[in-house]
Design a protein around this motif. Structure first.
Motif, short mmCIF file in Angstrom:
data_model
loop_
_atom_site.label_atom_id
_atom_site.label_comp_id
_atom_site.label_asym_id
_atom_site.label_seq_id
_atom_site.Cartn_x
_atom_site.Cartn_y
_atom_site.Cartn_z
N SER A 128 37.97 43.14 -37.86
CA SER A 128 38.92 42.71 -39.11
C SER A 128 40.56 43.31 -38.77
O SER A 128 41.53 42.42 -39.02
N ILE A 129 40.50 44.07 -38.07
CA ILE A 129 42.05 44.74 -37.50
C ILE A 129 42.41 43.86 -36.59
O ILE A 129 43.71 43.48 -36.63
N GLU A 130 41.46 43.32 -35.69
CA GLU A 130 42.09 42.42 -34.56
C GLU A 130 42.51 41.25 -35.31
O GLU A 130 43.73 40.59 -34.69
N ILE A 131 41.92 40.48 -36.19
CA ILE A 131 42.36 39.39 -36.90
C ILE A 131 43.69 39.53 -37.58
O ILE A 131 44.68 38.87 -37.58
N VAL A 187 47.28 37.90 -36.84
CA VAL A 187 48.25 37.09 -37.61
C VAL A 187 49.64 37.67 -37.99
O VAL A 187 50.56 36.96 -38.14
N GLN A 188 49.71 38.99 -37.70
CA GLN A 188 51.00 39.48 -37.74
C GLN A 188 51.81 39.26 -36.67
O GLN A 188 53.09 39.24 -36.81
N SER A 189 51.08 39.00 -35.33
CA SER A 189 51.87 38.58 -34.45
C SER A 189 52.23 37.12 -34.09
O SER A 189 52.48 36.71 -33.20
N LEU A 190 51.78 36.48 -35.29
CA LEU A 190 51.84 34.82 -35.43
C LEU A 190 50.81 34.15 -34.26
O LEU A 190 50.95 33.00 -33.78
N ASN A 191 49.86 35.00 -33.81
CA ASN A 191 48.85 34.45 -32.98
C ASN A 191 47.82 33.63 -33.52
O ASN A 191 46.64 34.47 -33.76
N TYR A 192 48.11 32.60 -34.34
CA TYR A 192 46.96 32.02 -34.99
C TYR A 192 45.97 31.43 -34.62
O TYR A 192 44.64 31.23 -34.89
N ALA A 193 46.04 31.10 -33.22
CA ALA A 193 44.79 30.69 -32.43
C ALA A 193 43.81 31.56 -32.15
O ALA A 193 42.70 31.17 -32.40
#
Length: 230
Positions: A183-186, A190-196
């Motif tokens: 959950s922290i990883e996700i 998202v915070q770093s805009l790495n949506y993929a």
């Protein structure tokens, strides 16, 4: 520069380990609590029931804060643990495990208690009449007849731990390989805009959670289908 989309398998392994250990501990700790809540005639047992159910309604950050204070270096438990192992309990895997057990407690105890309530009281009294102790009756009669509730509680506590966020962040922080769960990883992706990468990890967690629930529903259905009908 292209953002990497690799899945963090270390976070997934740590999350699965945390969820499995939490469910296993709750199976040991939750059974006596559920037994007492089911069969105790104490008029004040509703106070214990409300405490056990508190994580269901308490915001995870609030619960995480109080757990952090309770296991901190200035608390009796925190000082004892530091003297025992040589380092504080917060922001460690052990501290995260302690918080997860408290946070998922009602998800184990309530299904356990529900399973115990389904056992015919006449069978229990007959067991006592035949000379079996309460402990022997629990393991030879009540638990075998409450298997569906026990499986449900184990799996729900496991699945609930998979998605922990607020309590994990408050008590464990974000330490790679130690307290950084899926959950922290996700959230970080998202915070770093790495949506993929977030999408891949989220899809994997979704698949694991669905398979776990599919297994418990299928197992319970098989149990009830095999149960002799009156």
């Amino acid at each position: 520069m292209e953002v990497p989309t690799l899945v963090n398998w270390t976070a997934i392994r740590l999350t699965l380990e945390l969820a499995l250990l939490t469910a296993a501990i709750l199976l040991v700790v939750g059974l006596p609590i559920a037994y007492w809540l089911t069969y105790s005639r104490r008029r004040w047992k509703f106070l214990v029931e409300s405490v056990v159910a508190l994580p269901l309604v308490l915001p995870p950050t609030v619960l995480g804060f109080y757990i952090l204070v309770a296991i901190g270096p200035h608390s009796p438990l925190g000082r004892w643990y530091t003297e025992l192992v040589g380092h504080p309990l917060p922001f460690t895997f052990e501290g995260l495990l302690f918080a997860s057990v408290l946070y998922s407690l009602p998800f184990a105890v309530q299904p356990f208690a529900s399973g115990f309530e389904q056992v015919d009281r006449r069978l229990i009294e007959a067991s006592w009449t035949l000379g079996l102790s309460k402990l022997a009756t629990l393991f030879k009669l009540i638990i075998p007849l409450s298997t569906a509730g026990l499986v449900t509680g184990f799996v729900l506590s496991f699945a609930h731990t998979l998605g922990e966020f607020g309590v994990v962040l408050m008590v464990g922080g974000n330490i790679e390989g130690i307290t950084r769960t899926v959950s922290i990883e996700i959230y970080d992706d998202v915070q770093s805009l790495n949506y993929a990468a977030a999408a891949k990890t989220a899809a994997l967690l979704l698949g694991i959670s669905y398979l776990v629930l599919l297994g418990v529903y299928g197992l319970n259905r098989k149990m009830w289908a095999a149960w002799p009908q009156k």
